[in-house]
Motif scaffolding. Structure first.
Motif, PDB file in Angstrom:
ATOM      1  N   ARG A  27       0.825  -1.214   0.000  1.00 21.20           N
ATOM      2  CA  ARG A  27       0.000   0.000   0.000  1.00 21.20           C
ATOM      3  C   ARG A  27       0.857   1.261   0.000  1.00 21.20           C
ATOM      4  O   ARG A  27       1.916   1.310   0.613  1.00 21.20           O
ATOM      5  N   THR A  28       0.354   2.282  -0.670  1.00 22.17           N
ATOM      6  CA  THR A  28       1.009   3.581  -0.689  1.00 22.17           C
ATOM      7  C   THR A  28       0.714   4.291   0.624  1.00 22.17           C
ATOM      8  O   THR A  28      -0.436   4.393   1.041  1.00 22.17           O
ATOM      9  N   VAL A  29       1.765   4.778   1.293  1.00 23.03           N
ATOM     10  CA  VAL A  29       1.575   5.499   2.559  1.00 23.03           C
ATOM     11  C   VAL A  29       1.945   6.968   2.431  1.00 23.03           C
ATOM     12  O   VAL A  29       1.587   7.769   3.297  1.00 23.03           O
ATOM     13  N   GLU A  30       2.669   7.320   1.375  1.00 23.82           N
ATOM     14  CA  GLU A  30       3.029   8.713   1.104  1.00 23.82           C
ATOM     15  C   GLU A  30       2.978   8.901  -0.400  1.00 23.82           C
ATOM     16  O   GLU A  30       3.499   8.076  -1.153  1.00 23.82           O
ATOM     17  N   PHE A  31       2.356   9.985  -0.852  1.00 26.69           N
ATOM     18  CA  PHE A  31       2.185  10.220  -2.284  1.00 26.69           C
ATOM     19  C   PHE A  31       2.591  11.650  -2.594  1.00 26.69           C
ATOM     20  O   PHE A  31       2.040  12.587  -2.017  1.00 26.69           O
ATOM     21  N   HIS A  32       3.572  11.813  -3.462  1.00 24.70           N
ATOM     22  CA  HIS A  32       4.067  13.146  -3.818  1.00 24.70           C
ATOM     23  C   HIS A  32       4.092  13.294  -5.348  1.00 24.70           C
ATOM     24  O   HIS A  32       5.156  13.252  -5.967  1.00 24.70           O
ATOM     25  N   PRO A  33       2.918  13.470  -5.968  1.00 25.31           N
ATOM     26  CA  PRO A  33       2.875  13.563  -7.429  1.00 25.31           C
ATOM     27  C   PRO A  33       3.645  14.770  -7.966  1.00 25.31           C
ATOM     28  O   PRO A  33       4.187  14.720  -9.067  1.00 25.31           O
ATOM     29  N   GLU A  34       3.724  15.845  -7.179  1.00 24.51           N
ATOM     30  CA  GLU A  34       4.458  17.033  -7.625  1.00 24.51           C
ATOM     31  C   GLU A  34       5.959  16.766  -7.716  1.00 24.51           C
ATOM     32  O   GLU A  34       6.675  17.445  -8.437  1.00 24.51           O
ATOM     33  N   GLN A  35       6.437  15.748  -6.993  1.00 21.09           N
ATOM     34  CA  GLN A  35       7.858  15.378  -7.026  1.00 21.09           C
ATOM     35  C   GLN A  35       8.093  14.078  -7.791  1.00 21.09           C
ATOM     36  O   GLN A  35       9.230  13.694  -8.029  1.00 21.09           O
ATOM     37  N   GLY A  36       7.019  13.372  -8.122  1.00 23.98           N
ATOM     38  CA  GLY A  36       7.136  12.169  -8.936  1.00 23.98           C
ATOM     39  C   GLY A  36       7.486  10.892  -8.202  1.00 23.98           C
ATOM     40  O   GLY A  36       8.050   9.987  -8.787  1.00 23.98           O
ATOM     41  N   TRP A  37       7.117  10.788  -6.912  1.00 26.64           N
ATOM     42  CA  TRP A  37       7.425   9.563  -6.184  1.00 26.64           C
ATOM     43  C   TRP A  37       6.366   9.268  -5.128  1.00 26.64           C
ATOM     44  O   TRP A  37       5.610  10.136  -4.727  1.00 26.64           O
ATOM     45  N   ARG A  74       5.928   6.542  -1.471  1.00 22.53           N
ATOM     46  CA  ARG A  74       6.552   5.586  -0.552  1.00 22.53           C
ATOM     47  C   ARG A  74       5.525   4.529  -0.208  1.00 22.53           C
ATOM     48  O   ARG A  74       4.375   4.831   0.119  1.00 22.53           O
ATOM     49  N   LEU A  75       5.944   3.286  -0.283  1.00 20.40           N
ATOM     50  CA  LEU A  75       5.064   2.164   0.022  1.00 20.40           C
ATOM     51  C   LEU A  75       5.210   1.745   1.475  1.00 20.40           C
ATOM     52  O   LEU A  75       6.189   2.085   2.142  1.00 20.40           O
ATOM     53  N   CYS A  76       4.259   0.988   1.953  1.00 19.87           N
ATOM     54  CA  CYS A  76       4.241   0.516   3.333  1.00 19.87           C
ATOM     55  C   CYS A  76       5.504  -0.259   3.698  1.00 19.87           C
ATOM     56  O   CYS A  76       5.952  -0.211   4.832  1.00 19.87           O
ATOM     57  N   ASN A  77       6.095  -0.937   2.733  1.00 22.40           N
ATOM     58  CA  ASN A  77       7.297  -1.732   2.993  1.00 22.40           C
ATOM     59  C   ASN A  77       8.583  -0.908   2.941  1.00 22.40           C
ATOM     60  O   ASN A  77       9.671  -1.446   3.056  1.00 22.40           O
ATOM     61  N   GLY A  78       8.462   0.413   2.740  1.00 21.76           N
ATOM     62  CA  GLY A  78       9.616   1.296   2.737  1.00 21.76           C
ATOM     63  C   GLY A  78      10.211   1.564   1.370  1.00 21.76           C
ATOM     64  O   GLY A  78      11.098   2.395   1.231  1.00 21.76           O
TER      65      GLY A  78
END
Length: 67
Positions: A20-30, A32-36
């Motif tokens: 699962r995605t836990v952090e979403f930064h579309p403005e920066q293009g990346w 972070r998933l739950c597994n790191g």
């Protein structure tokens, strides 16, 4: 540590992108998933242990069939 049920695949597994995605930064293009793992918009990946998988990454596993 993942608290989802069922738990997300760890970052060292081939199916790590299913976490699962836990952090979403579309403005920066990346993201972070739950597994790191960090997944970039071009589908490159940066794993928590520092390994890098360029866009396209490792080939997916193929099913073997008996002949």
């Amino acid at each position: 540590m993942c608290r989802h049920q069922p738990p997300c695949p760890s970052a060292d597994r081939i199916d790590r992108g299913a976490a699962r995605t836990v952090e979403f930064h579309p403005e920066q293009g990346w993201s972070r998933l739950c597994n790191g793992a960090i997944v970039f918009d071009d589908l490159g990946q940066l794993l928590p242990d520092g390994r890098i998988f360029p866009p396209g990454g490792p080939a997916p596993r193929q099913l073997l069939t008996a002949v």
